[in-house]
Design a protein around this motif. Structure first.
Motif, PDB file in Angstrom:
ATOM      1  N   LYS A 196       0.831  -1.203   0.000  1.00 40.70           N
ATOM      2  CA  LYS A 196       0.000   0.000   0.000  1.00 40.70           C
ATOM      3  C   LYS A 196       0.865   1.253   0.000  1.00 40.70           C
ATOM      4  CE  LYS A 196      -3.651   2.311   2.627  1.00 40.70           C
ATOM      5  NZ  LYS A 196      -4.505   2.256   3.817  1.00 40.70           N
ATOM      6  N   VAL A 197       1.912   1.244   0.848  1.00 43.80           N
ATOM      7  CA  VAL A 197       2.791   2.401   0.940  1.00 43.80           C
ATOM      8  C   VAL A 197       3.536   2.605  -0.369  1.00 43.80           C
ATOM      9  CG1 VAL A 197       4.859   3.323   2.032  1.00 43.80           C
ATOM     10  CG2 VAL A 197       3.072   2.285   3.437  1.00 43.80           C
ATOM     11  N   SER A 198       4.102   1.504  -0.915  1.00 45.11           N
ATOM     12  CA  SER A 198       4.877   1.639  -2.133  1.00 45.11           C
ATOM     13  C   SER A 198       3.998   2.061  -3.300  1.00 45.11           C
ATOM     14  CB  SER A 198       5.594   0.325  -2.469  1.00 45.11           C
ATOM     15  OG  SER A 198       4.644  -0.690  -2.722  1.00 45.11           O
ATOM     16  N   THR A 199       2.731   1.603  -3.281  1.00 46.68           N
ATOM     17  CA  THR A 199       1.820   1.994  -4.348  1.00 46.68           C
ATOM     18  C   THR A 199       1.520   3.478  -4.275  1.00 46.68           C
ATOM     19  OG1 THR A 199       0.789  -0.192  -4.374  1.00 46.68           O
ATOM     20  CG2 THR A 199      -0.449   1.617  -5.375  1.00 46.68           C
ATOM     21  N   SER A 200       1.286   3.964  -3.064  1.00 42.41           N
ATOM     22  CA  SER A 200       0.960   5.380  -2.916  1.00 42.41           C
ATOM     23  C   SER A 200       2.163   6.262  -3.212  1.00 42.41           C
ATOM     24  CB  SER A 200       0.453   5.666  -1.494  1.00 42.41           C
ATOM     25  OG  SER A 200       1.478   5.428  -0.552  1.00 42.41           O
ATOM     26  N   LYS A 201       3.388   5.722  -3.024  1.00 44.22           N
ATOM     27  CA  LYS A 201       4.590   6.516  -3.272  1.00 44.22           C
ATOM     28  C   LYS A 201       5.254   6.113  -4.585  1.00 44.22           C
ATOM     29  CE  LYS A 201       7.413   7.497   0.057  1.00 44.22           C
ATOM     30  NZ  LYS A 201       7.226   8.944   0.111  1.00 44.22           N
ATOM     31  N   ASN A 202       4.583   5.287  -5.364  1.00 39.15           N
ATOM     32  CA  ASN A 202       5.193   4.759  -6.574  1.00 39.15           C
ATOM     33  C   ASN A 202       5.123   5.753  -7.723  1.00 39.15           C
ATOM     34  OD1 ASN A 202       6.612   2.807  -7.904  1.00 39.15           O
ATOM     35  ND2 ASN A 202       4.796   1.727  -8.627  1.00 39.15           N
ATOM     36  N   LYS A 203       5.369   6.998  -7.428  1.00 37.10           N
ATOM     37  CA  LYS A 203       5.461   8.054  -8.413  1.00 37.10           C
ATOM     38  C   LYS A 203       6.651   8.934  -8.046  1.00 37.10           C
ATOM     39  CE  LYS A 203       1.827   7.039 -10.894  1.00 37.10           C
ATOM     40  NZ  LYS A 203       1.962   6.630 -12.318  1.00 37.10           N
ATOM     41  N   ILE A 204       7.400   9.318  -9.043  1.00 34.46           N
ATOM     42  CA  ILE A 204       8.583  10.144  -8.824  1.00 34.46           C
ATOM     43  C   ILE A 204       8.251  11.594  -9.164  1.00 34.46           C
ATOM     44  CG2 ILE A 204      10.950  10.612  -9.582  1.00 34.46           C
ATOM     45  CD1 ILE A 204      11.244   7.624 -10.161  1.00 34.46           C
ATOM     46  N   THR A 205       8.600  12.491  -8.262  1.00 37.25           N
ATOM     47  CA  THR A 205       8.371  13.918  -8.472  1.00 37.25           C
ATOM     48  C   THR A 205       9.704  14.577  -8.842  1.00 37.25           C
ATOM     49  OG1 THR A 205       6.575  13.932  -6.859  1.00 37.25           O
ATOM     50  CG2 THR A 205       7.555  16.061  -7.421  1.00 37.25           C
ATOM     51  N   VAL A 206       9.726  15.225  -9.996  1.00 29.08           N
ATOM     52  CA  VAL A 206      10.956  15.824 -10.515  1.00 29.08           C
ATOM     53  C   VAL A 206      10.780  17.335 -10.663  1.00 29.08           C
ATOM     54  CG1 VAL A 206      12.682  15.781 -12.373  1.00 29.08           C
ATOM     55  CG2 VAL A 206      11.379  13.707 -11.825  1.00 29.08           C
ATOM     56  N   VAL A 207      11.811  18.076 -10.296  1.00 32.62           N
ATOM     57  CA  VAL A 207      11.839  19.520 -10.539  1.00 32.62           C
ATOM     58  C   VAL A 207      13.114  19.836 -11.321  1.00 32.62           C
ATOM     59  CG1 VAL A 207      11.992  21.820  -9.522  1.00 32.62           C
ATOM     60  CG2 VAL A 207      10.509  20.114  -8.490  1.00 32.62           C
ATOM     61  N   ALA A 208      12.949  20.563 -12.434  1.00 35.62           N
ATOM     62  CA  ALA A 208      14.091  20.985 -13.251  1.00 35.62           C
ATOM     63  C   ALA A 208      14.110  22.501 -13.315  1.00 35.62           C
ATOM     64  CB  ALA A 208      13.999  20.394 -14.654  1.00 35.62           C
ATOM     65  N   SER A 209      15.280  23.089 -13.223  1.00 35.39           N
ATOM     66  CA  SER A 209      15.360  24.553 -13.252  1.00 35.39           C
ATOM     67  C   SER A 209      14.999  25.108 -14.622  1.00 35.39           C
ATOM     68  CB  SER A 209      16.754  25.022 -12.840  1.00 35.39           C
ATOM     69  OG  SER A 209      17.739  24.552 -13.745  1.00 35.39           O
ATOM     70  N   LEU A 210      15.327  24.381 -15.701  1.00 34.52           N
ATOM     71  CA  LEU A 210      15.061  24.837 -17.067  1.00 34.52           C
ATOM     72  C   LEU A 210      14.168  23.851 -17.803  1.00 34.52           C
ATOM     73  CD1 LEU A 210      18.657  25.953 -18.152  1.00 34.52           C
ATOM     74  CD2 LEU A 210      16.856  27.351 -17.144  1.00 34.52           C
ATOM     75  N   ASP A 211      13.307  24.374 -18.678  1.00 33.39           N
ATOM     76  CA  ASP A 211      12.363  23.501 -19.370  1.00 33.39           C
ATOM     77  C   ASP A 211      13.027  22.566 -20.379  1.00 33.39           C
ATOM     78  OD1 ASP A 211      12.989  25.555 -21.100  1.00 33.39           O
ATOM     79  OD2 ASP A 211      10.920  26.187 -21.470  1.00 33.39           O
ATOM     80  N   SER A 212      14.197  22.923 -20.883  1.00 32.37           N
ATOM     81  CA  SER A 212      14.909  21.999 -21.778  1.00 32.37           C
ATOM     82  C   SER A 212      15.271  20.719 -21.023  1.00 32.37           C
ATOM     83  CB  SER A 212      16.181  22.656 -22.323  1.00 32.37           C
ATOM     84  OG  SER A 212      15.861  23.722 -23.187  1.00 32.37           O
ATOM     85  N   TYR A 213      15.757  20.886 -19.797  1.00 37.32           N
ATOM     86  CA  TYR A 213      16.073  19.721 -18.971  1.00 37.32           C
ATOM     87  C   TYR A 213      14.794  19.015 -18.530  1.00 37.32           C
ATOM     88  CZ  TYR A 213      20.510  22.284 -18.630  1.00 37.32           C
ATOM     89  OH  TYR A 213      21.670  22.964 -18.919  1.00 37.32           O
ATOM     90  N   GLY A 214      13.758  19.807 -18.265  1.00 38.36           N
ATOM     91  CA  GLY A 214      12.484  19.227 -17.864  1.00 38.36           C
ATOM     92  C   GLY A 214      11.895  18.343 -18.944  1.00 38.36           C
ATOM     93  N   GLU A 215      12.069  18.746 -20.199  1.00 38.06           N
ATOM     94  CA  GLU A 215      11.572  17.941 -21.320  1.00 38.06           C
ATOM     95  C   GLU A 215      12.233  16.565 -21.333  1.00 38.06           C
ATOM     96  OE1 GLU A 215      12.424  17.888 -26.052  1.00 38.06           O
ATOM     97  OE2 GLU A 215      11.609  19.772 -25.276  1.00 38.06           O
ATOM     98  N   MET A 216      13.543  16.542 -21.149  1.00 34.56           N
ATOM     99  CA  MET A 216      14.262  15.266 -21.136  1.00 34.56           C
ATOM    100  C   MET A 216      13.900  14.440 -19.910  1.00 34.56           C
ATOM    101  SD  MET A 216      17.957  16.537 -22.584  1.00 34.56           S
ATOM    102  CE  MET A 216      17.894  18.063 -23.525  1.00 34.56           C
ATOM    103  N   ALA A 217      13.726  15.132 -18.776  1.00 44.03           N
ATOM    104  CA  ALA A 217      13.341  14.432 -17.547  1.00 44.03           C
ATOM    105  C   ALA A 217      11.988  13.754 -17.721  1.00 44.03           C
ATOM    106  CB  ALA A 217      13.285  15.427 -16.383  1.00 44.03           C
ATOM    107  N   GLU A 218      11.073  14.420 -18.388  1.00 46.88           N
ATOM    108  CA  GLU A 218       9.742  13.868 -18.617  1.00 46.88           C
ATOM    109  C   GLU A 218       9.781  12.708 -19.604  1.00 46.88           C
ATOM    110  OE1 GLU A 218       5.229  15.533 -19.548  1.00 46.88           O
ATOM    111  OE2 GLU A 218       6.954  16.897 -19.583  1.00 46.88           O
ATOM    112  N   ALA A 219      10.617  12.835 -20.629  1.00 40.58           N
ATOM    113  CA  ALA A 219      10.725  11.775 -21.633  1.00 40.58           C
ATOM    114  C   ALA A 219      11.232  10.474 -21.018  1.00 40.58           C
ATOM    115  CB  ALA A 219      11.658  12.223 -22.753  1.00 40.58           C
ATOM    116  N   VAL A 220      12.204  10.569 -20.127  1.00 39.95           N
ATOM    117  CA  VAL A 220      12.768   9.374 -19.487  1.00 39.95           C
ATOM    118  C   VAL A 220      11.835   8.834 -18.407  1.00 39.95           C
ATOM    119  CG1 VAL A 220      14.737   8.437 -18.207  1.00 39.95           C
ATOM    120  CG2 VAL A 220      15.107  10.167 -19.976  1.00 39.95           C
TER     121      VAL A 220
END
Length: 305
Positions: free
Chosen positions: A34-58
């Protein structure tokens, strides 16, 4: 009491202990699931949208990505984060910063989140702050799409080991999309051979120098980047190089506001020198790869004139 009788008493007790252990273990497993399911999402913050695009793609469907500098008219040098941005960094599982003195606010927030996995592009490129001639515009590195997506796959896999193959596959897919960019870089590299360029700012230099460009009057560009006026000597050198017909193209950052930078561009236009624009921030509604392709195509065409 005989030993035989004692054994008969202990056997049920042991069975009870085992049974209770199995019950507790089963309950613990359900809770862990139950815990792993509720936390089974990764939250990412990128300073620039170019890096954010790659972070989202992966990352794919395994979480969410927030890019802080995400509008084409935002000046990264003047940006001041809000309290809400600080909260986003505090909740992040992975943080991607440019580093190199470009986004110190992002690095500071990352340091405060001890639990987060961090990526500092300056570290990936062994960049030292204050290095003479250094250039912190890492999104213009020609191997960025490979280097950053591979590193993102590593960080995500540390958080979700079971998804390692998934993340690595996503990274390879993005790199495959970027192959056309690599092909164009090779074309431009051939055309740059023996050509001299000028730039109003060194924003595009990480790409240009990697492709063998011969950048002239670099003091002019560095002064504009620092918000200073180029010296009279730098201005004269700029004009003399253009007047003598030595310059194949001028690279202009349209976001630069310096008066002398504009005059330098006007002088080049008056002498029929092609102007190629290279922005500091990604245009709206444009992918990183499409943005880089557009700028390189413009340079490729200018070098044929």
């Amino acid at each position: 009491m005989s030993n035989k009788q004692t054994k008969f008493i202990w056997v049920p007790a042991i069975l009870v202990v085992i049974l209770l252990g199995m019950i507790f273990y089963s309950a613990w497993q359900r809770q862990e699931t139950k815990v792993s399911t509720s936390k089974n999402k990764i939250t990412v913050v990128a300073s620039l949208d170019s890096y954010g695009e790659m972070a989202e793609a992966v990352l794919g469907k395994q979480g969410t990505v927030t890019s802080i500098i995400n509008k084409q008219n935002m000046d990264p040098h003047e940006y001041e984060p809000t309290a809400n941005v600080a909260k986003q960094y505090q909740k992040a599982d992975v943080i991607v910063s440019n580093g190199g003195g470009f986004d110190n606010w992002s690095l500071n927030f990352a340091k405060q989140n001890k639990a987060a996995k961090t990526i500092n592009l300056a570290h990936l490129y062994n960049y030292k702050d204050g290095t003479s001639g250094g250039n912190e515009h890492f999104w213009y590195k020609t191997d960025l799409t490979t280097r950053l997506t591979n590193q993102l796959a590593v960080k995500y896999s540390q958080l979700m080991p079971a998804k390692k193959t998934y993340f690595e596959k996503n990274a390879k897919n993005y790199q495959k999309k970027a192959e056309k960019l690599v092909d164009l870089q090779n074309q431009v590299k051939t055309r740059l051979d023996g050509k001299k360029l000028l730039a109003t700012e060194p924003v595009f230099d990480n790409t240009l120098l990697a492709l063998g460009a011969d950048m002239q009057d670099q003091q002019f560009a560095r002064a504009v980047e620092e918000g200073d006026d180029p010296t009279p000597s730098d201005v004269r050198e700029w004009q003399e190089l253009i007047k003598q017909g030595q310059i194949a193209a001028v690279i202009d950052n349209p976001q630069a506001t310096g008066k002398l930078a504009k005059q330098g561009v006007d002088y080049a236009k008056a002498h029929d020198v092609p102007i190629v624009q290279a922005r500091e921030t990604k245009p709206a509604q444009t992918s990183y790869i499409a943005w880089q392709l557009k700028q390189l195509n413009a340079l490729n065409e200018a070098l044929q004139e």
